[in-house]
Motif scaffolding. Structure first.
Motif, PDB file in Angstrom:
ATOM      1  N   ASN A 309       0.815  -1.221   0.000  1.00 50.91           N
ATOM      2  CA  ASN A 309       0.000   0.000   0.000  1.00 50.91           C
ATOM      3  C   ASN A 309       0.848   1.269   0.000  1.00 50.91           C
ATOM      4  OD1 ASN A 309       0.860  -0.518   2.629  1.00 50.91           O
ATOM      5  ND2 ASN A 309      -0.967   0.365   3.591  1.00 50.91           N
ATOM      6  N   THR A 514     -11.171  -4.071  -6.653  1.00 49.67           N
ATOM      7  CA  THR A 514     -10.568  -2.769  -6.942  1.00 49.67           C
ATOM      8  C   THR A 514     -10.656  -2.450  -8.429  1.00 49.67           C
ATOM      9  OG1 THR A 514      -9.038  -3.128  -5.098  1.00 49.67           O
ATOM     10  CG2 THR A 514      -8.508  -1.354  -6.632  1.00 49.67           C
ATOM     11  N   MET A 519     -13.503  -0.192  -5.096  1.00 47.54           N
ATOM     12  CA  MET A 519     -12.589   0.431  -4.158  1.00 47.54           C
ATOM     13  C   MET A 519     -11.622   1.286  -4.966  1.00 47.54           C
ATOM     14  SD  MET A 519     -11.586  -3.130  -2.177  1.00 47.54           S
ATOM     15  CE  MET A 519     -11.144  -2.527  -0.567  1.00 47.54           C
ATOM     16  N   GLU A 523      -7.504   2.353  -1.377  1.00 50.76           N
ATOM     17  CA  GLU A 523      -8.345   1.532  -0.498  1.00 50.76           C
ATOM     18  C   GLU A 523      -8.065   0.050  -0.706  1.00 50.76           C
ATOM     19  OE1 GLU A 523     -12.221   4.545  -0.186  1.00 50.76           O
ATOM     20  OE2 GLU A 523     -12.159   2.944  -1.706  1.00 50.76           O
ATOM     21  N   ASP A 526      -4.673  -0.772   0.777  1.00 51.89           N
ATOM     22  CA  ASP A 526      -4.731  -0.803   2.237  1.00 51.89           C
ATOM     23  C   ASP A 526      -5.395  -2.094   2.730  1.00 51.89           C
ATOM     24  OD1 ASP A 526      -3.493   1.661   2.499  1.00 51.89           O
ATOM     25  OD2 ASP A 526      -5.376   2.782   2.680  1.00 51.89           O
TER      26      ASP A 526
END
Length: 554
Positions: A309, A514, A519, A523, A526
């Motif tokens: 991340n 994602t 997301m 995000e 993470d």
């Protein structure tokens, strides 16, 4: 430098500047994982009669190999077995072999190679065939439940922590090391790869690194060059050298036509693939995330804190999100098999990252229409690289940062410890493994569709490939991309730690959401980091730190 050698570098895709940079550039090409220039340039007369014979089965450009070809190659390569095994010595022995059935390769070829071995030795092999997406789950289930139901397994080095580290594998006998000529294996696949606690367990049958495959005709097209210039494209039209350029070219090509058909740029593989798909995001990220001054790139080496991340990985995830609208329709549902074999080989897309299989398939796979228009290089670089120690993006004085992704460290054949109590069965299992990892048979696998790419110093003898029917400029470019990846000083190395595919699989599940827009890139990153932290704590952080450092040579 001799003119002939200079021309060879030019054919391989080097620029005049690359060559003039001198020893460093030359060494990267010539080393060929320890092979040196001699292996790249020695005359065809040095090739053995057997190697020349099997490379003509069936011959490059003469159709895709069949099971009859596999069996013929296996028969011709049996002499090493006959030197250590008497005819019929393993009569009554039954072995179970678990491996892949990806693209009708791997186990499909192993069956043919081992058919004459079975006939000669008297042993019989039963097969467990797995799709690539199912492989990790099946293996982890066997480990977790203590129900290992196979005697031999095709497995990659990342799983050695899960399997060898738990005492599930049989230690390689010395006679096998001699039969397979382990010293011929390229440097980055030498121990500690294939070993655990100093013991050798693996017969290497593959060398893995992602390289960059591209359409030479697309990047030499005058009409596209004019449109690029007229549209304000940066620099001259040509093969991208950085991921920033890949992004620009991919967006530029949206809606463009080439030879009367839609032309596309880079082909992403967003669909989950049993953990193996994570490597393709890794190849987008390595130039951003792998700093030359830092051996680590997936985790902080001292803490196992995930780097997934950090800004480098988030940029790579965002790159995929930004590029997908310019890629073929429904690309979000493409896995790596789709991008390589159903798209690139069939003429869709102008750039794809893959293991070395694309290089051998474009010339020898019946579905390929790009055999004469494919070029190769190491993975693209980046104009800047993230420095995890300072939290800043660095621009290197040497130019773009390059970091080939040595993804998976290649397939190997491992014998399970459950055969150790039966000497006859143990010898039979190791003999089968040694046959599959034989020096001559391995050359055939590297040259034809097999699922395996060059992994021995002796695989970098260009005249052998030319004699088989490969174009010299083409095969020089291909082998250069492989050797440069293996030998790169800033290569991103695979961590051999327990549970690595649990990390990768967890990441794939989150990335799927994602890429689907559920997301943001940050995000998603993470969420992956949080999942990885839980896994590390479950497996044992201190031991993971120790093994991660060891895998990085720290």
């Amino acid at each position: 430098m001799k003119v002939s050698l200079y021309n060879q570098f030019m054919c391989a895709g080097a620029t005049r500047r690359d060559v003039l940079k001198g020893a460093a550039s030359i060494a990267a090409v010539a080393a060929a994982s320890g092979a040196g220039l001699g292996a790249l340039t020695r005359p065809a007369s040095a090739a053995s009669e057997l190697r020349a014979q099997i490379l003509q089965i069936p011959g490059v450009g003469k159709g895709q190999p069949t099971d009859a070809d596999f069996q013929q190659v296996g028969e011709l390569c049996l002499e090493a077995t006959k030197a250590s095994v008497k005819e019929g010595e393993f009569a009554g022995v039954q072995l179970t072999f678990m491996g892949l059935n990806n693209q009708n390769l791997h186990n499909v070829l192993f069956r043919g190679f081992l058919k004459p071995w079975e006939t000669y030795t008297g042993a019989k092999i039963n097969w467990i065939d797995l799709a690539q997406a199912d492989y990790n789950a099946r293996l982890q289930q066997s480990i977790a439940t203590g129900t290992v139901d196979f005697d031999i397994i095709e497995m990659g080095a990342p799983f050695e922590g899960d399997v060898c580290g738990k005492g599930l594998t049989s230690e390689m006998p010395d006679w096998v090391k001699d039969q397979i000529d382990m010293k011929d294996v390229v440097a980055y696949l030498q121990p500690p790869v294939g070993t655990w606690d100093g013991k050798q367990y693996r017969v290497t049958v593959d060398g893995d690194a992602h390289n960059f495959n591209y359409r030479t005709d697309v990047f030499a097209d005058a009409d596209l060059a004019k449109a690029w210039k007229d549209g304000g494209g940066g620099g001259e039209w040509g093969v991208p050298k950085t991921w920033q350029q890949v992004q620009a070219v991919t967006k530029f090509l949206k809606g463009k036509q080439f030879q009367g058909q839609d032309v596309f740029g880079y082909l992403d593989a967003p669909k989950a693939w049993g953990g193996f798909g994570f490597y393709f995001l890794g190849s987008r990220a390595s130039a951003y995330a792998k700093h030359p001054d830092d051996k680590a790139w997936l985790f902080d080496a001292d803490t196992m804190k995930p780097r997934i991340n950090n800004p480098a990985w988030v940029r790579a995830i965002q790159d995929v999100i930004d590029a997908l609208p310019s890629e073929p329709a429904d690309q979000i549902n493409a896995d790596p098999n789709t991008t390589a074999f159903q798209q690139f080989l069939a003429g869709t897309g102008s750039m794809v990252t893959w293991w070395g299989d694309v290089g051998s398939n474009v010339k020898t796979n019946d579905s390929s229409v790009v055999g004469d228009v494919t070029g190769f290089s190491i993975l693209p670089g980046s104009d800047d690289v993230y420095n995890s120690k300072t939290g800043q993006w660095d621009k290197l004085a040497s130019g773009p940062n390059y970091s080939p992704n040595c993804a998976y460290l290649g397939w190997g054949v491992y014998v399970m410890a459950r055969v150790d109590s039966d000497e006859k069965k143990k010898k039979a299992a190791w003999s089968a493994a040694a046959h599959l990892g034989g020096k001559d048979l391995s050359l055939w696998c590297a040259a034809y569709p097999s699922g395996f790419q060059p992994y021995r110093n002796s695989h970098f003898d260009i005249p052998e490939w030319v004699a088989a029917g490969y174009d010299e400029a083409f095969i020089t470019s291909y082998l250069k991309s492989e050797a440069d990846s293996y030998n790169h000083p800033n290569a991103a190395i695979e961590p051999r730690i327990p549970g690595i595919f649990q990390y990768y699989s967890a990441a794939e599940d989150i990335l799927a959401n994602t890429f689907a827009g559920k997301m943001t890139a940050q995000e998603g990153a993470d969420a992956i980091a949080a999942a990885w932290e839980k896994l590390t704590d479950q497996i044992g952080r201190e031991n993971q730190i120790k093994l991660y450092k060891a895998s990085l040579g720290m």
